[in-house]
Design an enzyme around this catalytic site. Sequence first.
Site, PDB file in Angstrom:
ATOM      1  N   ASP A   1     144.750  69.929  50.521  1.00 15.35           N
ATOM      2  CA  ASP A   1     145.266  68.685  51.107  1.00 15.35           C
ATOM      3  C   ASP A   1     145.502  68.924  52.590  1.00 15.35           C
ATOM      4  O   ASP A   1     146.012  69.980  52.984  1.00 15.35           O
ATOM      5  CB  ASP A   1     146.580  68.272  50.433  1.00 15.35           C
ATOM      6  CG  ASP A   1     146.388  67.787  49.012  1.00 15.35           C
ATOM      7  OD1 ASP A   1     145.275  67.335  48.687  1.00 15.35           O
ATOM      8  OD2 ASP A   1     147.363  67.830  48.232  1.00 15.35           O
TER       9      ASP A   1
ATOM     10  N   ASP B   1     142.079  62.212  46.959  1.00 13.88           N
ATOM     11  CA  ASP B   1     143.323  61.565  46.540  1.00 13.88           C
ATOM     12  C   ASP B   1     143.293  60.063  46.841  1.00 13.88           C
ATOM     13  O   ASP B   1     143.736  59.254  46.025  1.00 13.88           O
ATOM     14  CB  ASP B   1     144.531  62.198  47.235  1.00 13.88           C
ATOM     15  CG  ASP B   1     144.737  63.646  46.859  1.00 13.88           C
ATOM     16  OD1 ASP B   1     144.254  64.073  45.791  1.00 13.88           O
ATOM     17  OD2 ASP B   1     145.388  64.366  47.644  1.00 13.88           O
TER      18      ASP B   1
END
Length: 159
Positions: free
Chosen positions: A117, A136
Site C-alpha cells: 500500500d 483497493d
Amino acid sequence: MRTTAWTAALVLMLDQASKYIVVHGMGLDRAGAIDLLPPWLNLRMAWNQGINFGLFSGEDAITRWGLVALALGIALWVWLWIGRGRHDARVTVSAGLLIGGALGNVIDRIAYGAVADFLNMSLPIWQNPYSFNIADIAIFLGAAGLVLFTGEADTKRRR
C-alpha cells in the site's frame, strides 16, 4: 464475460505496474515516504498483512495463505456468478474491478508476503494514517457497484 475479463486484466496491469514503479522504481520501500502534493496526495509505504486497515493481520503463514485463499475464492465465485447469466454493463464492469483488484493483492501476498500500500490522501487539518493502492480502490468500487447495480434491471422489468 468479456467485459469482466478485460476490466479485471486492466485493473491488474495498472495495479501491478503502479506498485512496481512506486516501490521499486521510485524506491519507496527504502524511502518510506515521498510527498507529491502535500497534504492532498502523498506516497507512504505500508506493508499490509491483513485486510482493510490491517484487520486480521498476522505474520504467520496461515493468515497469509488464508487471505490468499479467501480472495481467490471470492474472485472465482464472482466470475462464476457473472458467467451464469446476462447482466447490465455496470454489473460486469463492477465484477471486473473486484476480480482484478483481488488478484492484484493476491500477487502481492504471494510475492512479498504482504500487500504493498502506498497512496495516502489527507487534508490540511487531518493526517490520514492509512495507505491504500489501486487494487483497493478497484475492490471498493467493484463491491459498491455490485451492491448498487445488481438486480436493478430486474426491478425495472417488473415495473
